[in-house]
Design a protein around this motif. Structure first.
Motif, mmCIF file in Angstrom:
data_model
loop_
_atom_site.group_PDB
_atom_site.id
_atom_site.type_symbol
_atom_site.label_atom_id
_atom_site.label_comp_id
_atom_site.label_asym_id
_atom_site.label_seq_id
_atom_site.Cartn_x
_atom_site.Cartn_y
_atom_site.Cartn_z
ATOM 1 N N ARG A 246 0.790 -1.133 -0.045
ATOM 2 C CA ARG A 246 0.248 0.056 0.033
ATOM 3 C C ARG A 246 0.707 1.466 0.072
ATOM 4 O O ARG A 246 0.494 2.225 -0.701
ATOM 5 N N ALA A 247 1.816 1.120 0.784
ATOM 6 C CA ALA A 247 2.699 2.429 0.823
ATOM 7 C C ALA A 247 3.455 2.651 -0.504
ATOM 8 O O ALA A 247 3.537 3.761 -0.998
ATOM 9 N N ARG A 248 4.118 1.636 -1.105
ATOM 10 C CA ARG A 248 4.787 1.876 -2.222
ATOM 11 C C ARG A 248 3.773 2.202 -3.326
ATOM 12 O O ARG A 248 4.167 3.240 -4.210
ATOM 13 N N ARG A 249 2.495 1.666 -3.343
ATOM 14 C CA ARG A 249 1.658 2.280 -4.447
ATOM 15 C C ARG A 249 1.453 3.758 -4.253
ATOM 16 O O ARG A 249 1.045 4.472 -5.089
ATOM 17 N N ALA A 250 1.441 4.223 -2.960
ATOM 18 C CA ALA A 250 1.176 5.494 -2.745
ATOM 19 C C ALA A 250 2.553 6.559 -2.812
ATOM 20 O O ALA A 250 2.537 7.571 -2.782
ATOM 21 N N GLY A 251 3.528 5.873 -3.405
ATOM 22 C CA GLY A 251 4.722 6.594 -3.806
ATOM 23 C C GLY A 251 5.798 6.737 -2.373
ATOM 24 O O GLY A 251 6.976 7.713 -2.568
ATOM 25 N N PHE A 252 5.766 5.650 -1.703
ATOM 26 C CA PHE A 252 6.530 5.890 -0.324
ATOM 27 C C PHE A 252 7.621 4.936 -0.419
ATOM 28 O O PHE A 252 7.457 3.718 -0.996
ATOM 29 N N GLY A 253 9.010 5.228 -0.254
ATOM 30 C CA GLY A 253 10.128 4.307 -0.186
ATOM 31 C C GLY A 253 10.581 3.681 0.993
ATOM 32 O O GLY A 253 10.263 4.687 1.986
ATOM 33 N N LEU A 254 10.965 2.549 1.023
ATOM 34 C CA LEU A 254 11.426 2.135 2.448
ATOM 35 C C LEU A 254 12.583 2.717 2.999
ATOM 36 O O LEU A 254 13.564 2.967 2.294
ATOM 37 N N LEU A 255 12.652 3.211 4.286
ATOM 38 C CA LEU A 255 13.587 3.816 5.069
ATOM 39 C C LEU A 255 14.062 2.780 6.282
ATOM 40 O O LEU A 255 13.214 2.497 7.055
ATOM 41 N N VAL A 256 15.301 2.477 6.223
ATOM 42 C CA VAL A 256 15.975 1.866 7.251
ATOM 43 C C VAL A 256 16.912 2.662 8.032
ATOM 44 O O VAL A 256 17.720 3.128 7.495
#
Ligand code: HAM
Length: 423
Positions: A35-45
């Motif tokens: 869901r986050a990826r579809r909304a344009g969010f990238g993973l931050l670690v």
């Protein structure tokens, strides 16, 4: 510390997550990631520990810093602290890397707060969350809230949700409001006792107290909504209109200030009645337009939320949703010829994309079939002397019990074909 005969246990307020419960965790995080990826969010670690000053930005008067911080010196004499939430680390990371804005990140990570452990409240808890940095536009507040809302409703299936929304206004609003609020607390100084000092440091902190004997004083306190500047009131109107346009129901909660000091503007919380009132918050967030600057970066607006994984799963159980199916097993290999022969077969099956397992320690054939049943395997593949001599293995359909001999070097393709046609 355990005595001689005791077993070590995970520290108070922490827990292990074993399969199959961990399969559900994985599905939870995967759904959120999609869901986050579809909304344009990238993973931050980000690191599990930060310089103590980063965590202290949650606020000197917050419980997370005053009473619950896991801080320590490392061997180089640096003062560090385990992360207490995701937002401080995201703001620190933004200040450090100065990425192009809007910067949209999602995360999944454990957080550490020295709380009094109880159901739904732990010393290590996990959150998934998103943050948007560099956008000063109240419609993004709506998008962020909608993402959390749709995750709860559509990915998890939760129905008994309440979304509470408030505005902390702009800097001018808060300055005005703090004054009138402080005047109210001063009028109740005897009831506040030693906590008056905390009220002076941050008058907002008293509003989220759950103390029974303070509730009347809190209920009669002035409300921030009555002190919003025109700009802050406009933004708050936009947020409400945006939520209505998406058909998301919400309640205005004038006393919702949330437990962390960095909030400015929109604040919100999702609550569930399936949990005790003391920990009924299953997620929350808001704007923090001053935090990046506090981390040494350029002034940058920010908004996001965090969702507590453990708490939400308790609520899922209470509502009977998102049970999560155990991963299951495609093939179990029963080896009656010593174990070595099963190794290349398993490698081949796994390389073909099937989940495949076996029993260990050369157990009896009956015991091995027993394990196949316990693991719920769809197919059994038996390596037996007679068939092996003919270059074949026995494939058993574990549901019907039917068996067929298949050429050894064709078994992976045969099973893959069967699995694909069954789907
Ligand atoms: P928070 O309200 O402190 O906000 O935590 C977010 C969620 O984490 C809570 O709603 C709850 O579900 C869960 N949670 C918090 N503490 C515990 C605990 N001790 N045990 C179990 N679950 C817990 C934040 O942390 C902010 N960083 C949210 C945010 C993101 N604001 C803006 N961006």
């Amino acid at each position: 510390m355990p005595g001689d005969r005791d077993v070590f246990r995970a520290p108070n307020g922490t827990h292990d997550v074993l399969a199959p419960e961990s399969d559900r965790w994985q599905a939870f995080v995967a759904a959120f990631a999609t869901r986050a990826r579809r909304a344009g969010f990238g993973l931050l670690v980000t690191p599990i520990f930060e310089h103590v000053e980063v965590v202290q930005k949650l606020g000197a008067s917050t419980d997370a810093v005053r009473k619950e911080m896991y801080d320590f010196d490392d061997k180089g004499g640096r003062r560090l602290a385990l992360r207490a939430d995701g937002t401080a680390s995201v703001a620190r990371s933004f200040a450090q890397h100065q990425p192009v804005t809007p910067w949209k990140v999602w995360y999944v990570a454990p957080n550490f707060r020295y709380e009094r452990p109880q159901k739904g409240r732990y010393r290590q808890h996990w959150q998934v969350g998103v943050e948007v940095l560099g956008v000063d536009d109240a419609t993004v507040d709506v998008e962020v809230m909608a993402l959390a809302h749709d995750f709860y409703r559509d990915d998890l299936g939760l129905r008994q949700l309440r979304l509470l929304v408030n505005s902390m206004g702009d800097a001018e609003t808060r300055a005005r409001y703090r004054e009138v609020l402080l005047a109210h607390w001063r009028a109740h100084a005897s009831l506040l006792g030693a906590e008056m000092e905390r009220a002076e440091a941050n008058p907002l902190r008293i509003l989220d107290s759950k103390r029974d004997d303070w509730q009347e004083m809190i209920e009669t306190a002035p409300q921030i909504g009555d002190h919003l500047t025109d700009r802050a009131a406009d933004d708050f109107e936009t947020v409400q209109a945006g939520l209505r346009s998406l058909g998301i129901s919400f309640e205005i909660a004038p006393r919702l200030v949330r437990g962390l000091d960095y909030y400015t503007g929109t604040t919100f919380e999702f609550q569930s009645d399936a949990l005790d009132a003391a920990q009924n918050a299953i997620g929350g967030g808001g704007r923090y337009d001053g935090l990046v600057e506090q981390m040494g970066g350029k002034p940058t607006p920010g908004i996001g939320f965090g969702i507590g994984i453990e708490r939400v799963l308790i609520v899922c159980d209470a509502e009977g949703v998102f049970a999560g199916a155990p991963a299951g097993l495609d093939v179990f290999v029963v080896d009656t010829v010593g174990g070595i022969a099963s190794l290349p077969l398993l490698a081949e099956l796994r390389a073909a994309g099937l989940s495949a397992d076996r029993a260990y320690g050369n157990r009896s054939m009956k015991k091995q079939w027993g394990v196949a049943d316990r693991l719920g395997a769809r197919w059994g593949v038996m390596l037996a002397p007679r068939e092996i001599a003919e270059g074949k293995v026995v494939v058993r359909d574990m549901t019907s019990g039917e068996q067929v001999a298949v050429k050894w070097d064709e078994v992976a393709a045969w099973l893959t074909r069967e699995e694909t046609s069954a789907r």
